[in-house]
Design a protein around this motif. Structure first.
Motif, PDB file in Angstrom:
ATOM      1  N   LYS A   1       1.046  -1.282   0.107  1.00 58.75           N
ATOM      2  CA  LYS A   1       0.079   0.041  -0.119  1.00 58.75           C
ATOM      3  C   LYS A   1       0.968   1.161  -0.043  1.00 58.75           C
ATOM      4  N   VAL A   2       0.441   2.318  -0.549  1.00 57.92           N
ATOM      5  CA  VAL A   2       1.058   3.635  -0.355  1.00 57.92           C
ATOM      6  C   VAL A   2       0.655   4.114   0.765  1.00 57.92           C
ATOM      7  N   VAL A   3       1.525   4.396   1.881  1.00 56.70           N
ATOM      8  CA  VAL A   3       1.153   4.892   3.201  1.00 56.70           C
ATOM      9  C   VAL A   3       1.940   6.338   3.356  1.00 56.70           C
TER      10      VAL A   3
ATOM     11  N   ILE B   1       5.316   6.573   1.025  1.00 56.41           N
ATOM     12  CA  ILE B   1       6.103   5.452   1.034  1.00 56.41           C
ATOM     13  C   ILE B   1       5.281   4.224   0.240  1.00 56.41           C
ATOM     14  N   ALA B   2       5.832   3.758  -0.781  1.00 53.64           N
ATOM     15  CA  ALA B   2       5.232   2.470  -1.400  1.00 53.64           C
ATOM     16  C   ALA B   2       5.753   1.262  -0.411  1.00 53.64           C
TER      17      ALA B   2
ATOM     18  N   SER C   1      10.162   4.493  -2.718  1.00 56.37           N
ATOM     19  CA  SER C   1       9.438   5.662  -3.106  1.00 56.37           C
ATOM     20  C   SER C   1       8.419   5.396  -4.174  1.00 56.37           C
ATOM     21  N   PRO C   2       7.352   6.076  -3.873  1.00 58.29           N
ATOM     22  CA  PRO C   2       6.295   5.582  -4.808  1.00 58.29           C
ATOM     23  C   PRO C   2       6.214   6.473  -5.880  1.00 58.29           C
TER      24      PRO C   2
ATOM     25  N   TRP D   1      -0.727  -0.146  -5.461  1.00 54.63           N
ATOM     26  CA  TRP D   1      -0.379  -1.663  -5.671  1.00 54.63           C
ATOM     27  C   TRP D   1      -1.442  -2.360  -6.479  1.00 54.63           C
ATOM     28  N   ASN D   2      -0.707  -3.506  -6.973  1.00 55.06           N
ATOM     29  CA  ASN D   2      -1.321  -4.267  -7.778  1.00 55.06           C
ATOM     30  C   ASN D   2      -1.158  -5.685  -6.802  1.00 55.06           C
ATOM     31  N   GLY D   3      -2.331  -5.897  -6.179  1.00 54.54           N
ATOM     32  CA  GLY D   3      -2.136  -7.246  -5.214  1.00 54.54           C
ATOM     33  C   GLY D   3      -1.888  -8.485  -6.071  1.00 54.54           C
TER      34      GLY D   3
END
Ligand SMILES: Cc1cc2nc3c(=O)[nH]c(=O)nc-3n(C[C@H](O)[C@H](O)[C@H](O)COP(=O)(O)OP(=O)(O)OC[C@H]3O[C@@H](n4cnc5c(N)ncnc54)[C@H](O)[C@@H]3O)c2cc1C
Length: 511
Positions: free
Chosen positions: A432-434, A441-442, A455-456, A467-469
């Motif tokens: 996740k990008v948090v 942060i990615a 780095s995102p 994010w691609n789960g």
């Protein structure tokens, strides 16, 4: 030159990629070659083979291994019709343009057949009938347009009452003489013929930029008089970032309880569409169910797969899912591919992109067109597919739509709504990008609980990745660049990895 040893472009592998062709990685040629071909998918290998057979000295530089890109994730239908209908082509490029487009599709098809025959390529090639059916009034009208415009350009098509599908339909078209094959067995055949003709393949060789001096193009220690970007999307920032939209497309290969599989290529006309076809993989008959496409980084890949599975189970008695995978293609804003001299690049740097979902035929014909241009010959398709063409008015609204969407991400991603999730809540196997201390942060937590922090900011044009789960990858919603959990590039146009974030919050910039 950079070494990246990743066997596929995500966590999911197509059945074809189980049989990735392995090149004997060649030696860097000391002399100036006639052409450097960047990328070993169907476009690159076709162009390279044709040039080599024409007596030119060529070298292929491939960032990973041949078939790593979309040619390894395709569903490998070979058709006489295309996603851009002949009606759409005629309205944007006139009757003559539509006719030439139809000729290009058919010539690409014929080229594949010739190669299979000439080089005795055993690639599961089979002729099939293709069926396209309509389930409502709107789709019936679409079918009528498709029928009329195909007849106009001389592509055989018929109305039919019979379609091998359990889906109730109102009207349907049949296209005889379509085909399917195993794309990587085909690629392996091209590769063998290319190497026997004296060609060189350099694996794990990513081309990040070109220096041109006195008409000689230099990259990764290779010197060439001409260069072809056969990378599906040319790397770095270029005009195609605004003229082609990246899409992800999904495929399941399933076993059926009945043991009875449709002996045809069957497509619906929904938006997004679905298709089915049968392939024998490792001696096992499987039904390929595909579709549910969406713009890369824009929708939830897990949902796309779940919906596709729901669709498959609704209409077929699925006993098990043997493979699931997704891959990427590029939709050109005015409907036709871009093949020829690369805009804003030095003379004799060529490219091919924007094939939509028709890259088997268009990648093959692109290989032919580009090999002709490199060899100093003309091509009847040169003007129609010119990458510097002025977009017709019809395409303009689409262009604005795609471009507005990219512009939105440039702005919205940066302003970003405050991320409420914390790193602590990140489950193993998810990303996740948090936001941590005001910094995005990615973050990916692996099964051992370790956080992989990146780095995102996409290294291509500085959009924020998503994010691609399903593929366990970071996908850029702007131009489709993709990275693995450690930030390594999976798909261009980026040429640098995502920067790693150290435990003290500092960044190691991408390589
Ligand atoms: C799910 C799906 C189904 C599809 N089904 C069909 C179908 O049924 N029929 C059809 O006609 N088309 C189909 N398509 C489209 C078709 O598969 C593609 O258009 C085609 O495979 C593109 O081939 P390519 O050689 O141009 O690119 P790719 O196969 O992507 O090859 C490009 C290569 O370039 C390499 N590369 C990239 N950047 C660099 C760099 N900087 N330096 C060195 N190497 C680099 C990559 O590693 C890759 O191997 C489908 C697409 C998808 C996503």
């Amino acid at each position: 030159m950079k070494t990246n040893i990743i066997p596929r472009d995500g966590a999911l592998t197509s059945p074809w990629q189980k049989e990735i062709p392995t090149a004997t990685s060649g030696q860097l040629p000391p002399e100036i070659v006639d052409c450097l071909i960047v990328g070993a998918g169907i476009t690159g290998l076709t162009a390279a083979l044709l040039l080599q057979l024409a007596g030119k000295k060529t070298v292929i530089a491939e960032a990973h291994t041949p078939g790593f890109g979309t040619t390894g994730g395709t569903s490998a239908h070979i058709n006489t019709f295309a996603d851009t209908t002949y009606k759409e082509a005629a309205s944007a490029f006139g009757e003559k343009g539509a006719q030439l487009f139809a000729d290009a599709i058919q010539e690409g098809f014929a080229l594949i057949k010739d190669h299979i025959c000439n080089f005795k390529i055993d690639c599961d090639y089979v002729d099939k009938t293709g069926y396209l059916y309509a389930e409502n009034e709107d789709e019936v009208q679409q079918l009528a347009d498709i029928y009329d415009s195909a007849v106009q350009v001389g592509v055989p098509v018929h109305y039919t009452e019979e379609v091998p599908t359990p889906v109730p339909f109102e009207k349907a078209l049949a296209w005889y003489g379509q085909a399917q094959f195993h794309p990587l067995k085909y690629l392996q055949g091209l590769q063998k013929a290319y190497v026997s003709a004296g060609g060189t393949i350099l694996e794990n060789t990513r081309i990040e930029g070109i220096d041109t001096k006195d008409g000689i193009h230099m990259a990764a220690g290779i010197r060439a008089k001409a260069l072809i970007y056969a990378t599906h999307m040319p790397p770095n920032i270029n005009v195609f970032n605004f003229e082609c939209a990246p899409y992800r497309s999904y495929v399941l290969a399933v076993k059926l309880k009945s043991g009875t599989y449709p002996d045809a290529l069957v497509y619906d006309a929904q938006e997004p569409y679905h298709y089915v076809r049968t392939h024998v993989v490792d001696g096992q008959e499987l039904l390929l169910v595909g579709g549910n496409d969406h713009k890369t980084g824009h929708e939830d890949p897990e949902k796309a797969f779940a919906d596709l599975e729901k669709y498959a189970r609704k209409y077929y008695h699925v006993s098990s899912i043997k493979y699931k995978w997704s891959s990427q293609y590029y939709v050109p804003v005015d409907g036709l591919p871009y093949i020829g001299q690369m805009p804003l690049a030095a003379d004799r740097i060529y490219c091919a992109t924007g094939y939509n979902g028709n890259g088997m035929m268009l990648g093959s014909i692109a290989g032919k067109i580009l090999s002709d241009l490199v060899a100093g010959k003309d091509s009847k398709y040169k003007k129609l597919f010119d990458p510097s063409r002025i977009k017709p008015v019809d395409g303009f609204s689409e262009f604005v739509k795609e471009n507005a969407d990219v512009a939105y991400h440039f702005v919205a991603d940066r302003l970003g709504v405050q991320e409420t999730d914390s790193l602590k809540r990140l489950q193993p196997g998810t990303g996740k990008v948090v936001e941590v201390d005001g910094k995005k942060i990615a973050a990916y937590r692996d099964d051992a609980g370790i956080i992989h922090a990146l780095s995102p900011v996409c290294t291509h044009a500085a959009c924020i990745v998503n994010w691609n789960g399903e593929e366990k990858s970071w996908d850029c919603p702007c131009h489709g660049a993709r990275y693995d959990i450690d930030g390594r590039i999976l798909t261009g146009p980026a040429t640098r990895d995502l920067a790693k974030i150290n435990s003290d919050g500092s960044e190691n910039s991408g390589l």
